[in-house]
Design an enzyme around this catalytic site. Structure first.
Site, PDB file in Angstrom:
ATOM      1  N   SER A 171       0.824  -1.202   0.000  1.00 21.66           N
ATOM      2  CA  SER A 171       0.000   0.000   0.000  1.00 21.66           C
ATOM      3  C   SER A 171       0.864   1.259   0.000  1.00 21.66           C
ATOM      4  O   SER A 171       1.672   1.445  -0.904  1.00 21.66           O
ATOM      5  CB  SER A 171      -0.957  -0.063   1.197  1.00 21.66           C
ATOM      6  N   ALA A 172       0.726   2.124   0.998  1.00 22.19           N
ATOM      7  CA  ALA A 172       1.593   3.295   1.063  1.00 22.19           C
ATOM      8  C   ALA A 172       3.058   2.888   1.111  1.00 22.19           C
ATOM      9  O   ALA A 172       3.928   3.619   0.629  1.00 22.19           O
ATOM     10  CB  ALA A 172       1.236   4.144   2.283  1.00 22.19           C
TER      11      ALA A 172
END
Length: 547
Positions: free
Chosen positions: A233-234
């Protein structure tokens, strides 16, 4: 970063709380310091070793200041303090079925509840196979956690499981994870931030953590020349941005990269976030200051956090149009990330990148009350393509039509339309921020370096489908076949030949577009051709008009 992670992370934290009773103390030497860790279940862990000076007082909202030497004793037996977390609330007025799905999905966010948090958080965790000695030169996973650049920590995502699995495979690796500053403390935007050269501080923290690993990992048995960066994700977006910074020069800090649901973003200049900066300044009581940035350094941390909480959440109305996403700041990112890819500013290392089938569903939940064609168009204009000429945007609405059968969760026909524009919004956002950027970097780099891609179709959950992050939990715990590919790639820079849980995985190219499909029944090789025209249209728009 969510979904199927929940039970695993909760179990990991419970085990972590039991370490004091069951673990065996271990030590390592760091310069003139003795680092005290522990061994539990065949993994030796050293938690919360500082790699930079605490970013407190005048060091808040400044580049990380590395620690140059160590002495004395470092107690590394407790979970590392988290950087200050920004709550990600969901709208409680969601339609009942959507609310039920989201509550189940976000259970994992509770995994960090109760853990200590502070601005003094720039630390690394090192986890090694029991018995590892300095000089063993094991390959290293340098892990960057996910959480929308707003939440997450090394304490929430330990690497015990993947270290244990690496030993079982006969391919032992070391797991090194770093904390980095989040939201207003690490990703504040605006012209004042750009002029001061302090944008994307969280990315600078990560880079400093990688430098620390390169300098010190040999003391824990690691090989500084065999580091692979991995994140979800991030964290995956961060991996991609570590690849495009510095003209693509890795500084010798890593030799491979793995991106699990995230790639270099279609974002633009950090000054596009001026409204965010001004809002933070106002709510922090700094609006009348002659130097608003200096004022933000002086307010209590709780005041700055409260100001950040006034901005929309990832699961609110704007969804993935988050104010915390990294943007071009002129220092870490000299240009828009996708423009850097186009210019060839990409680290020349092999990489793996993959997504789950329905990346956008959870982020579309907050815009459930977008109910008409006009409202959808206004939403896209306001949050994703502000100021773009209407004629340029018009084809986009044909590429992402108001047809539930073409929406996400994909492949479910007219089912799972939990709100009037839910499936359309989910398809658009998931492709805009995840799927199209993944394919973009593959298209531009697969002829230049070894690349592999996967599409996760496991872990379907109600109306969210195969949601964002559903590929990741089992991999981090070492429980599934993706873990074996990750370990093998870390050791050899090629995911193939890992174990009897894996199958041959062809490299990506733009002619055959072969991808590893991770399905409930196991693994198979298919293609990566879904929505080629739609993603091509999105990419063209995002290059011409970065967010």
């Amino acid at each position: 970063m969510y979904s199927r992670l929940s039970r695993f992370l909760q179990l990991a934290l419970l085990l972590g709380n039991a370490f004091a009773a069951s673990a065996v103390a271990q030590t390592a030497t760091l310069d003139d310091a003795t680092v005290i860790g522990y061994t539990n279940n065949s993994v030796t862990s050293f938690m919360g070793i500082p790699f930079a000076e605490p970013p407190l007082g005048d060091l808040r909202l400044r580049l990380p200041k590395p620690i140059t030497s160590y002495s004395g004793t470092i107690n590394a037996t407790q979970p590392a303090t988290q950087c200050i977390q920004l709550p990600l609330p969901i709208r409680t007025d969601l339609p009942p079925e959507l609310l039920q799905d989201m509550i189940a999905y976000l259970e994992v966010l509770e995994s960090g509840a109760g853990l200590p948090q502070s601005e003094d958080c720039l630390t690394v965790n090192i986890q090694v196979p029991e018995g590892t000695l300095p000089g063993d030169k094991l390959p290293v996973i340098a892990f960057i956690f996910g959480g929308g650049f707003a939440i997450g920590s090394t304490a929430q995502m330990p690497g015990d499981g993947i270290v244990q699995r690496s030993v079982a495979m006969g391919q032992p690796v070391i797991f090194a994870a770093m904390n980095y500053r989040l939201h207003a403390f690490g990703f504040l935007g605006g012209k004042e931030v750009k002029e001061a050269g302090v944008g994307n501080l969280g990315l600078h923290d990560q880079r400093e953590g990688l430098r620390w690993i390169h300098t010190h990992i040999a003391a824990f048995g690691g090989d500084p020349d065999r580091v692979t960066i991995w994140g979800p994700s991030a964290g995956a977006i961060s991996v991609g941005l570590q690849m495009v910074t510095n003209g693509g020069d890795t500084e010798g800090l890593f030799r491979g990269a793995i991106m699990s649901s995230g790639s270099p973003l279609p974002s633009g200049d950090i000054t596009n976030l001026q409204l965010t900066y001004d809002t933070i300044v106002e709510h922090a009581g700094c609006a009348n200051s002659s130097d608003t940035l200096e004022c933000l350094r002086q307010v209590p941390a709780d005041t700055l956090l409260a100001a950040a909480e006034t901005l929309p959440s990832l699961f609110g109305y704007p969804g993935l149009a988050t104010p915390w996403a990294p943007r071009a700041d002129g220092v870490f990112l000299e240009d828009a990330p996708q423009h850097l890819v186009l210019s060839g500013s990409v680290a020349d290392v092999p990489f793996i990148t993959g997504d789950s089938l329905d990346e956008g569903t959870v982020f579309a939940s907050g815009s459930f009350n977008v109910t008409t064609e006009d409202a959808f168009r206004a939403y896209v204009e306001q949050f994703f393509f502000s100021g773009v000429p209407e004629a340029s945007l018009a084809p986009l609405f044909e590429l992402y039509p108001n047809d539930p059968a073409q929406g996400s969760p994909f492949g479910t026909g007219d089912d799972n339309q939990l709100a009037p524009m839910y499936k359309r919004m989910a398809a658009f956002q998931g492709d805009m921020i995840f799927q199209a950027p993944r394919r973009f970097i593959l298209d531009h780099r697969s002829s230049q370096q070894d690349t592999w891609t996967f599409i996760n179709e496991r872990g379907r959950s109600g109306g969210l489908g195969v949601a964002h992050g559903s590929d990741f939990g089992a991999a981090l715990s070492g429980a599934d076949d993706l873990a074996d590919y990750i370990i093998q790639f870390t050791a050899t820079r090629d995911p193939n030949g890992a174990s009897n849980r894996t199958i041959p995985w062809p490299k990506y190219d733009t002619v055959n577009r072969q991808a590893l499909h991770v399905v409930e029944e196991g693994l198979n090789i298919g293609n990566d051709t879904l929505r080629l025209a739609a993603m091509g249209g999105l990419t063209a728009l995002s290059i011409a008009f970065p967010l």
